[in-house]
Design an enzyme around this catalytic site. Structure first.
Site, PDB file in Angstrom:
ATOM      1  CE  LYS A  22      39.941  32.627  50.794  1.00 22.36           C
ATOM      2  NZ  LYS A  22      39.276  32.314  49.516  1.00 22.36           N
ATOM      3  CG  ASN A  23      42.256  30.587  47.865  1.00 17.77           C
ATOM      4  OD1 ASN A  23      41.193  30.532  48.498  1.00 17.77           O
ATOM      5  ND2 ASN A  23      42.636  31.657  47.206  1.00 17.77           N
ATOM      6  NE  ARG A  92      34.226  31.498  41.898  1.00 21.20           N
ATOM      7  CZ  ARG A  92      33.599  31.021  40.838  1.00 21.20           C
ATOM      8  NH1 ARG A  92      32.347  31.339  40.638  1.00 21.20           N
ATOM      9  NH2 ARG A  92      34.188  30.197  40.000  1.00 21.20           N
ATOM     10  CB  CYS A 116      31.252  36.616  43.488  1.00 20.09           C
ATOM     11  SG  CYS A 116      32.865  36.904  42.809  1.00 20.09           S
ATOM     12  NE  ARG A 121      35.524  34.220  41.043  1.00 19.22           N
ATOM     13  CZ  ARG A 121      35.926  34.153  42.310  1.00 19.22           C
ATOM     14  NH1 ARG A 121      35.409  34.967  43.196  1.00 19.22           N
ATOM     15  NH2 ARG A 121      36.792  33.237  42.677  1.00 19.22           N
ATOM     16  CG  ASP A 124      33.258  28.325  30.639  1.00 18.02           C
ATOM     17  OD1 ASP A 124      33.365  29.102  31.608  1.00 18.02           O
ATOM     18  OD2 ASP A 124      34.052  28.338  29.689  1.00 18.02           O
ATOM     19  CG  ASP A 304      43.698  36.057  45.356  1.00 17.13           C
ATOM     20  OD1 ASP A 304      43.705  34.843  45.623  1.00 17.13           O
ATOM     21  OD2 ASP A 304      42.852  36.582  44.600  1.00 17.13           O
ATOM     22  NE  ARG A 396      33.845  34.464  51.423  1.00 13.37           N
ATOM     23  CZ  ARG A 396      33.474  34.318  50.158  1.00 13.37           C
ATOM     24  NH1 ARG A 396      32.800  35.278  49.558  1.00 13.37           N
ATOM     25  NH2 ARG A 396      33.771  33.222  49.487  1.00 13.37           N
TER      26      ARG A 396
HETATM   27  C1  EPZ Z   1      40.764  31.019  42.585  1.00 13.20           C
HETATM   28  O1  EPZ Z   1      39.469  31.372  42.162  1.00 13.20           O
HETATM   29  C2  EPZ Z   1      40.919  31.598  43.983  1.00 13.20           C
HETATM   30  N1  EPZ Z   1      39.920  30.983  44.865  1.00 13.20           N
HETATM   31  C3  EPZ Z   1      40.724  33.114  43.933  1.00 13.20           C
HETATM   32  O2  EPZ Z   1      40.957  33.610  45.246  1.00 13.20           O
HETATM   33  C4  EPZ Z   1      41.782  33.694  42.988  1.00 13.20           C
HETATM   34  O3  EPZ Z   1      41.582  35.087  42.893  1.00 13.20           O
HETATM   35  C5  EPZ Z   1      41.637  33.034  41.613  1.00 13.20           C
HETATM   36  O4  EPZ Z   1      41.751  31.611  41.732  1.00 13.20           O
HETATM   37  C6  EPZ Z   1      42.702  33.509  40.622  1.00 13.20           C
HETATM   38  O5  EPZ Z   1      43.981  33.216  41.156  1.00 13.20           O
HETATM   39  C7  EPZ Z   1      40.158  29.739  45.346  1.00 13.20           C
HETATM   40  O6  EPZ Z   1      41.164  29.114  45.051  1.00 13.20           O
HETATM   41  C8  EPZ Z   1      39.111  29.177  46.263  1.00 13.20           C
HETATM   42  P1  EPZ Z   1      39.853  31.010  38.264  1.00 13.20           P
HETATM   43  P2  EPZ Z   1      38.850  30.648  40.857  1.00 13.20           P
HETATM   44  O7  EPZ Z   1      38.974  29.859  37.888  1.00 13.20           O
HETATM   45  O8  EPZ Z   1      39.402  29.287  40.714  1.00 13.20           O
HETATM   46  C9  EPZ Z   1      37.677  32.627  34.356  1.00 13.20           C
HETATM   47  C10 EPZ Z   1      40.511  34.882  47.135  1.00 13.20           C
HETATM   48  O9  EPZ Z   1      40.583  36.093  47.270  1.00 13.20           O
HETATM   49  N2  EPZ Z   1      37.037  31.284  34.285  1.00 13.20           N
HETATM   50  O10 EPZ Z   1      41.335  30.791  38.287  1.00 13.20           O
HETATM   51  O11 EPZ Z   1      37.374  30.828  40.917  1.00 13.20           O
HETATM   52  C11 EPZ Z   1      37.247  33.395  35.589  1.00 13.20           C
HETATM   53  O12 EPZ Z   1      36.037  34.076  35.332  1.00 13.20           O
HETATM   54  C12 EPZ Z   1      39.880  34.288  45.911  1.00 13.20           C
HETATM   55  O13 EPZ Z   1      40.963  34.030  47.954  1.00 13.20           O
HETATM   56  C13 EPZ Z   1      36.157  31.004  33.247  1.00 13.20           C
HETATM   57  O14 EPZ Z   1      35.870  31.856  32.398  1.00 13.20           O
HETATM   58  O15 EPZ Z   1      39.419  31.555  39.699  1.00 13.20           O
HETATM   59  C14 EPZ Z   1      38.399  34.338  35.823  1.00 13.20           C
HETATM   60  O16 EPZ Z   1      38.247  35.461  34.978  1.00 13.20           O
HETATM   61  C15 EPZ Z   1      39.213  35.357  45.075  1.00 13.20           C
HETATM   62  N3  EPZ Z   1      35.579  29.770  33.189  1.00 13.20           N
HETATM   63  C16 EPZ Z   1      39.615  33.517  35.364  1.00 13.20           C
HETATM   64  O17 EPZ Z   1      39.091  32.472  34.524  1.00 13.20           O
HETATM   65  C17 EPZ Z   1      35.862  28.790  34.099  1.00 13.20           C
HETATM   66  O18 EPZ Z   1      35.319  27.664  33.976  1.00 13.20           O
HETATM   67  C18 EPZ Z   1      40.399  32.875  36.496  1.00 13.20           C
HETATM   68  O19 EPZ Z   1      39.469  32.243  37.338  1.00 13.20           O
HETATM   69  C19 EPZ Z   1      36.770  29.090  35.131  1.00 13.20           C
HETATM   70  C20 EPZ Z   1      37.353  30.338  35.208  1.00 13.20           C
END
Ligand code: EPZ
Length: 416
Positions: A22-23, A92, A116, A121, A124, A304, A396
């Site tokens: 999916k990702n 998202r 969420c 999430r 920025d 995950d 999902r």
């Molecule tokens: C991706 O989400 C995955 N989703 C998530 O999988 C996965 O849990 C996550 O990466 C971490 O590995 C997809 O790929 C579609 P991040 P993403 O940006 O990209 C903070 C699932 O179960 N952050 O790596 O949204 C954020 O809040 C899903 O399949 C900022 O602060 O996660 C988090 O604490 C759930 N500002 C951390 O970084 C930003 O601009 C990592 O988030 C971006 C992120």
């Protein structure tokens, strides 16, 4: 509201085929915005998130066709460059349309995803990176409004490792003028799969899978055909379920190279893990041992897989500590597992799990995608009958999980 009814006690035995990731599929679907040609994708999983992304792209005016696990996408021209709130709020990951739309069409309006269940999430870092590449970005009425005649290559260091942040900037950079360097880049296999697809489309990307990715911008990308890599999280979920039920399961169409640390942890739990070219077999003939995990960006232990390992620790021998460092609120499965009789104490970002001999069936509620998987897995070993509610979360990210589990011997069915 659909639910799953599970009667615990069956050992999982047999073969199950992993679907596409999916990702990886979600950003790769968005990559179709970068070219006027057809992008053909194979091994696309049949998931509600994929349908949501398909609807979003169709809403932009794209041609999106699906035949089983193959999709054909074409973004020759768009009717609009706005990704609306009513779709983005349900997924998202829609934010990954921002970079490619801005890079190809010079403008984009993408609704802020909002928080969420597992945390705020924010996006920025996505915005900071695109601004560094010359985009003018404002936030208006809950939308990210971005404009750029042509993005310029830049060196971007994100404050933290962000998977979709890396993917957004990677896609935007493919059509920028000059070279972009992404530092502190996410190293997930899904980022590598996206980079492989983009390079097949004519992009010039080096270093995907390492913390520094270099992208030399080109004037245009052409179509390609790409096979989406197997889903390592779905694979890991089935392997954990095999150990929990003291079964013997082989996951086929898998990608053993993308989950070393998960396989190591399954061995630490006492599982016998055999690996082939595209399959992984997990078996055990005794109660698993408790294993402690700490979630960190790839190649560390994946967040995950945290909820799934917690489910295993609930019935394992011994006590384990599970620390979640990526998201601020990813322990919502804990109170639901406690309803099944689990012994878990939360101390900040760490859950201390003491294995119990038996869980007892109950009605539980799914709260987010991976939490719902952990509840189904716990129900597989609980005494008696369990009902897992709100399984739209499960759908999902898992392609008919109950059918795959039933084929392995589980007593599980979907009820309305
Ligand atoms: C991706 O989400 C995955 N989703 C998530 O999988 C996965 O849990 C996550 O990466 C971490 O590995 C997809 O790929 C579609 P991040 P993403 O940006 O990209 C903070 C699932 O179960 N952050 O790596 O949204 C954020 O809040 C899903 O399949 C900022 O602060 O996660 C988090 O604490 C759930 N500002 C951390 O970084 C930003 O601009 C990592 O988030 C971006 C992120």
């Amino acid at each position: 509201m659909q639910k799953l009814k599970v009667t615990g006690g069956a050992r999982l035995v047999g073969e199950v085929r992993a679907s596409g990731a999916k990702n990886a599929a979600l950003p790769i679907l968005a990559a179709s915005l970068l070219t006027a040609d057809d992008l053909i994708l194979d091994n696309v999983p049949l998931l509600s998130d994929i349908r949501t992304m398909g609807s979003l792209l169709q809403g932009l005016g794209m041609r999106v066709e699906r035949d089983g696990e193959t999709m054909v996408l074409n973004a020759k021209s768009l009717l609009t460059t706005e990704a609306p709130y009513d779709l983005v709020k349900t997924m998202r990951a829609s934010i990954v349309t921002l970079g490619p739309m801005l890079a190809r069409f010079g403008e984009a309006r993408v609704s802020l995803p909002g928080g969420c269940a597992i945390g705020a999430r924010p996006v920025d870092q996505h915005i900071k990176g695109l601004q560094a590449m010359g985009a003018e970005i404002t936030i208006e009425h809950g939308y990210v409004v971005a404009k750029a005649k042509r993005l310029k290559g830049a060196r971007v260091v994100t404050d933290m490792v962000t998977v979709t942040g890396t993917e957004n900037l990677l896609m935007a950079a493919t059509l920028a003028e000059g070279t972009t360097i992404l530092e502190n880049a996410a190293r997930e296999p899904e980022v590598v799969d996206l980079a492989n697809c983009l390079n097949a489309m004519g992009a010039k990307i080096r270093g995907a899978g390492t913390p520094v990715i270099e992208i030399e911008g080109v004037d245009a990308l052409h179509g390609a055909r790409h096979h989406v890599l197997p889903d390592r999280i779905e694979t890991g979920s089935f392997l954990v379920a095999a150990l929990m039920t003291q079964g013997d399961v082989t996951v086929t169409n898998a990608d053993p190279g993308s989950q070393d640390i998960v396989l190591d942890k399954l061995r630490e739990a006492g599982g016998k893990i055999e690996v082939g070219e595209d399959w992984i077999r997990a078996s055990i003939d005794h109660r698993p041992k408790a294993v402690s995990v700490r979630t960190v960006p790839h190649p560390g232990f994946p967040t995950d897989m945290q909820a799934q390992f917690m489910a295993m620790d609930c019935i394992a021998e011994g006590t384990a500590r599970i620390t979640e460092t990526i998201f601020e609120n990813r322990f919502m499965h804990v109170p639901e597992l406690q309803r099944l009789g689990a012994d878990i104490a939360i101390d900040g970002h760490t859950a201390v799990v003491t294995g119990v001999k038996e869980l007892s069936g109950a009605t539980v509620m799914a709260t987010d995608l991976r939490a719902s998987a952990s509840l189904v897995m716990a129900a597989l070993v609980a005494n008696g009958e369990s009902i897992v509610d709100r399984i739209y979360h499960l759908d999902r990210g898992y392609d008919h999980m109950e059918k795959k589990l039933a084929a392995l011997g589980a007593q599980i069915e979907r009820i309305s």
